[in-house]
Design a protein around this motif. Structure first.
Motif, PDB file in Angstrom:
ATOM      1  N   SER A   1       0.841  -1.200   0.000  1.00 31.58           N
ATOM      2  CA  SER A   1       0.000   0.000   0.000  1.00 31.58           C
ATOM      3  C   SER A   1       0.873   1.246   0.000  1.00 31.58           C
ATOM      4  O   SER A   1       2.088   1.198   0.228  1.00 31.58           O
ATOM      5  N   TRP A   2       0.234   2.402  -0.204  1.00 32.24           N
ATOM      6  CA  TRP A   2       0.951   3.667  -0.148  1.00 32.24           C
ATOM      7  C   TRP A   2       1.454   3.947   1.264  1.00 32.24           C
ATOM      8  O   TRP A   2       2.493   4.592   1.435  1.00 32.24           O
TER       9      TRP A   2
ATOM     10  N   VAL B   1       4.754   2.412   1.382  1.00 32.59           N
ATOM     11  CA  VAL B   1       5.757   3.145   0.596  1.00 32.59           C
ATOM     12  C   VAL B   1       6.314   4.312   1.403  1.00 32.59           C
ATOM     13  O   VAL B   1       7.536   4.538   1.432  1.00 32.59           O
ATOM     14  N   PHE B   2       5.422   5.064   2.074  1.00 29.38           N
ATOM     15  CA  PHE B   2       5.838   6.262   2.798  1.00 29.38           C
ATOM     16  C   PHE B   2       5.835   6.045   4.316  1.00 29.38           C
ATOM     17  O   PHE B   2       5.746   7.014   5.082  1.00 29.38           O
ATOM     18  N   ASP B   3       5.979   4.816   4.760  1.00 31.19           N
ATOM     19  CA  ASP B   3       6.043   4.479   6.185  1.00 31.19           C
ATOM     20  C   ASP B   3       7.242   5.195   6.819  1.00 31.19           C
ATOM     21  O   ASP B   3       8.383   5.021   6.367  1.00 31.19           O
TER      22      ASP B   3
ATOM     23  N   ILE C   1      -6.787   8.112  -6.287  1.00 32.23           N
ATOM     24  CA  ILE C   1      -7.333   6.825  -5.860  1.00 32.23           C
ATOM     25  C   ILE C   1      -7.035   6.600  -4.378  1.00 32.23           C
ATOM     26  O   ILE C   1      -7.899   6.153  -3.610  1.00 32.23           O
ATOM     27  N   LYS C   2      -5.807   6.893  -3.963  1.00 35.19           N
ATOM     28  CA  LYS C   2      -5.424   6.756  -2.555  1.00 35.19           C
ATOM     29  C   LYS C   2      -6.347   7.574  -1.661  1.00 35.19           C
ATOM     30  O   LYS C   2      -6.756   7.141  -0.572  1.00 35.19           O
ATOM     31  N   LEU C   3      -6.719   8.771  -2.124  1.00 35.86           N
ATOM     32  CA  LEU C   3      -7.559   9.659  -1.329  1.00 35.86           C
ATOM     33  C   LEU C   3      -9.052   9.418  -1.558  1.00 35.86           C
ATOM     34  O   LEU C   3      -9.883  10.206  -1.101  1.00 35.86           O
ATOM     35  N   GLU C   4      -9.383   8.352  -2.298  1.00 34.14           N
ATOM     36  CA  GLU C   4     -10.753   7.924  -2.556  1.00 34.14           C
ATOM     37  C   GLU C   4     -11.524   8.892  -3.448  1.00 34.14           C
ATOM     38  O   GLU C   4     -12.735   9.055  -3.299  1.00 34.14           O
ATOM     39  N   TYR C   5     -10.823   9.523  -4.363  1.00 35.53           N
ATOM     40  CA  TYR C   5     -11.460  10.302  -5.419  1.00 35.53           C
ATOM     41  C   TYR C   5     -11.365   9.522  -6.726  1.00 35.53           C
ATOM     42  O   TYR C   5     -10.564   8.595  -6.870  1.00 35.53           O
ATOM     43  N   SER C   6     -12.155   9.941  -7.694  1.00 38.50           N
ATOM     44  CA  SER C   6     -12.023   9.366  -9.028  1.00 38.50           C
ATOM     45  C   SER C   6     -10.741   9.876  -9.678  1.00 38.50           C
ATOM     46  O   SER C   6     -10.451  11.082  -9.620  1.00 38.50           O
TER      47      SER C   6
ATOM     48  N   GLU D   1      -4.984   0.187  -2.266  1.00 41.35           N
ATOM     49  CA  GLU D   1      -6.010   1.216  -2.421  1.00 41.35           C
ATOM     50  C   GLU D   1      -6.647   1.197  -3.811  1.00 41.35           C
ATOM     51  O   GLU D   1      -7.729   1.737  -4.009  1.00 41.35           O
ATOM     52  N   GLY D   2      -5.952   0.589  -4.766  1.00 40.65           N
ATOM     53  CA  GLY D   2      -6.424   0.539  -6.139  1.00 40.65           C
ATOM     54  C   GLY D   2      -5.358   1.088  -7.075  1.00 40.65           C
ATOM     55  O   GLY D   2      -4.396   1.739  -6.643  1.00 40.65           O
ATOM     56  N   ALA D   3      -5.515   0.835  -8.350  1.00 39.11           N
ATOM     57  CA  ALA D   3      -4.488   1.223  -9.315  1.00 39.11           C
ATOM     58  C   ALA D   3      -5.113   1.562 -10.659  1.00 39.11           C
ATOM     59  O   ALA D   3      -6.311   1.379 -10.877  1.00 39.11           O
ATOM     60  N   ILE D   4      -4.268   2.044 -11.557  1.00 42.04           N
ATOM     61  CA  ILE D   4      -4.684   2.398 -12.911  1.00 42.04           C
ATOM     62  C   ILE D   4      -4.353   1.242 -13.847  1.00 42.04           C
ATOM     63  O   ILE D   4      -3.228   0.738 -13.864  1.00 42.04           O
ATOM     64  N   PHE D   5      -5.348   0.824 -14.602  1.00 43.14           N
ATOM     65  CA  PHE D   5      -5.238  -0.265 -15.573  1.00 43.14           C
ATOM     66  C   PHE D   5      -5.397   0.364 -16.944  1.00 43.14           C
ATOM     67  O   PHE D   5      -6.355   1.101 -17.180  1.00 43.14           O
ATOM     68  N   ALA D   6      -4.452   0.140 -17.841  1.00 42.68           N
ATOM     69  CA  ALA D   6      -4.476   0.884 -19.098  1.00 42.68           C
ATOM     70  C   ALA D   6      -4.087   0.027 -20.280  1.00 42.68           C
ATOM     71  O   ALA D   6      -3.335  -0.942 -20.152  1.00 42.68           O
TER      72      ALA D   6
END
Length: 349
Positions: A152-153, A156-158, A180-185, A252-257
């Motif tokens: 998770s993020w 990464v920034f722990d 996505i991490k902040l739960e926005y589109s 948290e989710g990711a970008i699929f392209a």
């Protein structure tokens, strides 16, 4: 007939008889295909095989991000024929009439496309483009350098970890992951959401040591970075030669392209570009492309030839998409894109 006239006739006959024959018609120039693609995103043996089978030479150039690609297509003098384009840029290129309409009769292997992966939102019937490969944007890291896996993020920034992070250098992709991490589109046009993503990344600016184009994996390979935000295939290519490297999709989710094969409207060799598209849509060459790059093939004729790991990843990605953890970017209007660009400039400052 006077002697002077006789002499003139004789000279004329001699000149006619001695005149050089007309030159043979000029041979047509050899066929040539100019391709523009992302770095590390081709199977070189397929390029050689295409030239060997057809006699068509290939001029192959690469680019590092979508902004560079757009600048090359709009300002450079290099006359490209075939370009590999991210799906978020396809709509813009169609709208600006920079892509040619494909002659489907010259691409019979379109029948090999799997409906599950033949999805271009702005071109659903492949009028302008054909899917090339699919990938997901996530974390690449070295397992031996981490006390626990990075999923998770927050990992990464722990604060307990001194991770040196290399971030992909792209406004939509970089800010999209933060959204996505902040739960926005990741496709939002809301200035406050874009600003929140910008601010979240800036709070971690001390960990981000570099913004990289399409080569983030090299900083992981040479030990300059602990975590890189990069596309799945680039990290998996590295993992295939270094088993200590791991790729993970953010919890948290990711970008699929998808990237897509498109013929430019001003292509000098339109038919040759379509011939190459049809060539890559065979099962043999589609599988070779996916296995070499470690990205997902949209070509169902290639599936049985894919490495076991890629077949497993196809199933995993489809499951994550069904769970709502994978997001596809769409084109945004110019005003919204300027918001992303301005926010990204502040992140990079």
């Amino acid at each position: 007939m006077t002697s002077r006239l006789v002499k003139l006739l004789l000279v004329s006959w001699i000149m006619i008889g001695c005149a050089a024959p007309p030159p043979p018609p000029a041979s047509p120039p050899p066929a040539l295909l100019r391709i523009l693609n992302w770095d590390t995103y081709i199977d070189p043996t397929s390029l050689d095989a295409f030239t060997g089978e057809t006699g068509i030479a290939i001029v192959y150039h690469t680019y590092s991000n979508n902004e560079e690609l757009y600048n090359l297509l709009t300002t450079a003098n290099e006359p490209y024929d075939l370009v590999i384009v991210s799906d978020i840029l396809v709509d813009r290129l169609i709208r600006e009439q920079r892509l040619a309409v494909l002659n489907r009769g010259r691409i019979p292997n379109l029948a090999n496309l799997d409906p599950a992966f033949n999805r271009i939102a702005s071109d659903p019937v492949n009028r302008f483009c054909v899917p090339y490969l699919w990938g997901v944007l996530g974390f690449g890291y070295r397992q031996s350098a981490q006390r626990q896996p990075i999923t998770s993020w927050d990992d990464v920034f722990d604060p307990a970890r001194s991770n040196r992070v290399v971030m992909i250098d792209d406004p939509r992709f970089g800010l999209g992951l933060a959204l996505i991490k902040l739960e926005y589109s990741p496709n939002t046009s809301d200035p406050s959401a874009i600003g929140a993503a910008r601010d979240w990344l800036r709070t971690h600016a001390g960990r981000i040591i570099r913004f990289a184009g399409d080569d983030g994996q090299t900083f992981l390979a040479n030990g300059e970075a602990d975590v890189v935000i990069e596309w799945s295939g680039d990290i998996l290519q590295l993992a295939s030669i270094d088993p200590d490297i791991r790729f993970e999709i953010p919890a948290e989710g990711a970008i699929f392209a998808a990237d897509n094969m498109c013929v430019l409207a001003n292509a000098a060799n339109h038919a040759v570009a379509e011939q190459f598209i049809n060539f890559l849509l065979t099962g043999e060459h589609g599988a070779a492309l996916a296995n070499k790059t470690c990205y997902i093939s949209p070509n169902r004729a290639a599936f049985d030839r894919l490495d076991n790991e890629l077949q497993h990843l196809i199933q995993r990605y489809q499951a994550l998409e069904q769970e709502g953890r994978l997001f596809r970017l769409v084109d945004v209007d110019s005003a919204t894109y300027e918001l992303y660009r301005a926010a990204w400039a502040e992140v990079r400052r």
